[in-house]
Design a protein around this motif. Structure first.
Motif, PDB file in Angstrom:
ATOM      1  N   SER A 170       0.656  -1.217   0.070  1.00  0.00           N
ATOM      2  CA  SER A 170       0.002   0.132  -0.032  1.00  0.00           C
ATOM      3  C   SER A 170       0.944   1.365   0.124  1.00  0.00           C
ATOM      4  N   HIS A 171       2.179   1.102   0.249  1.00  0.00           N
ATOM      5  CA  HIS A 171       3.008   2.354   0.268  1.00  0.00           C
ATOM      6  C   HIS A 171       3.161   2.654  -1.299  1.00  0.00           C
ATOM      7  N   PRO A 172       3.178   3.847  -1.530  1.00  0.00           N
ATOM      8  CA  PRO A 172       3.198   4.652  -2.866  1.00  0.00           C
ATOM      9  C   PRO A 172       4.557   4.483  -3.636  1.00  0.00           C
ATOM     10  N   SER A 173       5.851   4.235  -2.888  1.00  0.00           N
ATOM     11  CA  SER A 173       6.998   3.915  -3.400  1.00  0.00           C
ATOM     12  C   SER A 173       7.035   2.424  -3.605  1.00  0.00           C
ATOM     13  N   VAL A 174       6.614   1.699  -3.236  1.00  0.00           N
ATOM     14  CA  VAL A 174       6.840   0.055  -3.450  1.00  0.00           C
ATOM     15  C   VAL A 174       5.996  -0.416  -4.733  1.00  0.00           C
ATOM     16  N   VAL A 175       6.523  -0.859  -5.604  1.00  0.00           N
ATOM     17  CA  VAL A 175       5.677  -1.334  -6.808  1.00  0.00           C
ATOM     18  C   VAL A 175       5.538  -2.865  -6.883  1.00  0.00           C
ATOM     19  N   ASP A 176       6.403  -3.642  -6.121  1.00  0.00           N
ATOM     20  CA  ASP A 176       6.305  -5.054  -6.214  1.00  0.00           C
ATOM     21  C   ASP A 176       6.753  -5.651  -4.886  1.00  0.00           C
ATOM     22  N   MET A 177       6.634  -6.917  -4.688  1.00  0.00           N
ATOM     23  CA  MET A 177       7.052  -7.679  -3.553  1.00  0.00           C
ATOM     24  C   MET A 177       7.492  -8.909  -4.019  1.00  0.00           C
ATOM     25  N   ILE A 178       8.719  -9.503  -3.529  1.00  0.00           N
ATOM     26  CA  ILE A 178       9.080 -10.965  -3.698  1.00  0.00           C
ATOM     27  C   ILE A 178       9.411 -11.534  -2.503  1.00  0.00           C
ATOM     28  N   GLN A 179       9.109 -12.919  -2.324  1.00  0.00           N
ATOM     29  CA  GLN A 179       9.124 -13.465  -1.240  1.00  0.00           C
ATOM     30  C   GLN A 179      10.608 -14.267  -1.332  1.00  0.00           C
ATOM     31  N   LYS A 180      11.240 -13.991   0.264  1.00  0.00           N
ATOM     32  CA  LYS A 180      12.485 -14.614   0.153  1.00  0.00           C
ATOM     33  C   LYS A 180      12.364 -15.978   0.073  1.00  0.00           C
ATOM     34  N   PRO A 181      13.354 -16.580  -0.327  1.00  0.00           N
ATOM     35  CA  PRO A 181      14.377 -16.399  -0.972  1.00  0.00           C
ATOM     36  C   PRO A 181      14.500 -15.810  -2.512  1.00  0.00           C
ATOM     37  N   LEU A 182      15.168 -15.130  -2.815  1.00  0.00           N
ATOM     38  CA  LEU A 182      15.319 -14.765  -4.404  1.00  0.00           C
ATOM     39  C   LEU A 182      15.846 -15.725  -5.065  1.00  0.00           C
ATOM     40  N   SER A 183      15.234 -16.173  -6.274  1.00  0.00           N
ATOM     41  CA  SER A 183      15.759 -16.978  -7.085  1.00  0.00           C
ATOM     42  C   SER A 183      16.185 -16.567  -8.422  1.00  0.00           C
ATOM     43  N   ASP A 184      16.701 -17.100  -9.472  1.00  0.00           N
ATOM     44  CA  ASP A 184      16.880 -16.877 -10.704  1.00  0.00           C
ATOM     45  C   ASP A 184      15.479 -16.668 -11.502  1.00  0.00           C
ATOM     46  N   ILE A 185      14.539 -17.551 -11.186  1.00  0.00           N
ATOM     47  CA  ILE A 185      13.225 -17.304 -11.901  1.00  0.00           C
ATOM     48  C   ILE A 185      12.660 -16.052 -11.153  1.00  0.00           C
ATOM     49  N   LYS A 186      12.386 -15.925 -10.265  1.00  0.00           N
ATOM     50  CA  LYS A 186      11.939 -14.734  -9.491  1.00  0.00           C
ATOM     51  C   LYS A 186      12.344 -13.570  -9.825  1.00  0.00           C
ATOM     52  N   PHE A 187      13.646 -13.271 -10.123  1.00  0.00           N
ATOM     53  CA  PHE A 187      14.373 -12.309 -10.598  1.00  0.00           C
ATOM     54  C   PHE A 187      14.180 -12.128 -12.131  1.00  0.00           C
ATOM     55  N   ARG A 188      14.202 -13.157 -12.672  1.00  0.00           N
ATOM     56  CA  ARG A 188      13.857 -12.746 -14.197  1.00  0.00           C
ATOM     57  C   ARG A 188      12.194 -12.411 -14.322  1.00  0.00           C
ATOM     58  N   ALA A 189      11.376 -12.881 -13.633  1.00  0.00           N
ATOM     59  CA  ALA A 189      10.123 -12.383 -13.726  1.00  0.00           C
ATOM     60  C   ALA A 189       9.978 -11.016 -13.424  1.00  0.00           C
ATOM     61  N   LEU A 190      10.537 -10.500 -12.253  1.00  0.00           N
ATOM     62  CA  LEU A 190      10.616  -8.958 -11.700  1.00  0.00           C
ATOM     63  C   LEU A 190      11.161  -8.176 -12.715  1.00  0.00           C
ATOM     64  N   VAL A 191      12.128  -8.676 -13.378  1.00  0.00           N
ATOM     65  CA  VAL A 191      12.981  -7.770 -14.379  1.00  0.00           C
ATOM     66  C   VAL A 191      12.044  -7.595 -15.621  1.00  0.00           C
ATOM     67  N   THR A 192      11.368  -8.657 -15.954  1.00  0.00           N
ATOM     68  CA  THR A 192      10.689  -8.712 -17.142  1.00  0.00           C
ATOM     69  C   THR A 192       9.558  -7.657 -17.081  1.00  0.00           C
ATOM     70  N   LYS A 193       8.745  -7.910 -15.912  1.00  0.00           N
ATOM     71  CA  LYS A 193       7.522  -7.334 -15.539  1.00  0.00           C
ATOM     72  C   LYS A 193       7.841  -5.681 -15.421  1.00  0.00           C
ATOM     73  N   HIS A 194       8.905  -5.286 -14.871  1.00  0.00           N
ATOM     74  CA  HIS A 194       9.299  -3.845 -14.586  1.00  0.00           C
ATOM     75  C   HIS A 194       9.817  -3.118 -15.580  1.00  0.00           C
ATOM     76  N   PHE A 195      10.800  -3.777 -16.245  1.00  0.00           N
ATOM     77  CA  PHE A 195      11.613  -3.226 -17.398  1.00  0.00           C
ATOM     78  C   PHE A 195      11.508  -3.865 -18.750  1.00  0.00           C
ATOM     79  N   PHE A 196      10.686  -4.567 -19.127  1.00  0.00           N
ATOM     80  CA  PHE A 196      10.387  -5.064 -20.479  1.00  0.00           C
ATOM     81  C   PHE A 196       8.882  -5.103 -20.993  1.00  0.00           C
ATOM     82  N   SER A 197       8.160  -4.729 -19.955  1.00  0.00           N
ATOM     83  CA  SER A 197       6.744  -4.959 -20.361  1.00  0.00           C
ATOM     84  C   SER A 197       6.303  -3.358 -20.734  1.00  0.00           C
ATOM     85  N   ASP A 198       5.292  -3.530 -21.429  1.00  0.00           N
ATOM     86  CA  ASP A 198       4.651  -2.036 -21.948  1.00  0.00           C
ATOM     87  C   ASP A 198       3.688  -1.402 -21.015  1.00  0.00           C
TER      88      ASP A 198
END
Length: 135
Positions: free
Chosen positions: A107-135
């Motif tokens: 609900s915080h205006p600065s936060v755009v997403d949340m990832i459950q720990k631990p991070l994995s390569d699959i979670k990170f790829r999905a994050l990058v695709t969602k926020h840096f390569f989607s329109d």
């Protein structure tokens, strides 16, 4: 990765930072990965970034840290940096299982997403695709 040039990891657990940087560098070894151990160090990092090019494109922020928590960081960030950086910096919370924290963080205006720990390569790829390569 055209838009994603640098990442700031904010977590007081050195092992978490190292593991996260490993997954990030597997995706793109040219990314600059900066690591700080608490919110105060993250604020200092942002203040020392004198040019827009020095700012991280992505911040991965833990909530529960000593010295300055993720919550305290978000308060200072909102006051000092949000208006200037909201179009250029993506803040993602790294979280455990606390559902109250999850709800409040999203609900915080600065936060755009949340990832459950631990991070994995699959979670990170999905994050990058969602926020840096989607329109």
């Amino acid at each position: 990765m055209e838009r994603l040039k640098s990442i700031l990891l904010v977590d007081d657990d050195d092992t978490t930072n190292l593991v996260n940087s490993f997954f990030i560098r597997q995706l793109d070894s040219t990314l600059k990965v900066h690591m700080v151990r608490n919110g105060r160090e993250a604020i200092e990092f942002l203040q020392s970034a004198s040019r827009k090019e020095d700012m991280p494109c992505l911040m991965m922020l833990d909530l529960n840290m000593s010295i300055m928590s993720g919550w305290e960081f978000l308060d200072v960030y909102s006051e000092k940096f949000y208006d200037q950086l909201k179009e250029d910096v993506v803040i993602v919370m790294l979280t455990g299982m606390d559902l109250d924290d999850n709800t409040m963080a999203m609900s915080h205006p600065s936060v755009v997403d949340m990832i459950q720990k631990p991070l994995s390569d699959i979670k990170f790829r999905a994050l990058v695709t969602k926020h840096f390569f989607s329109d």
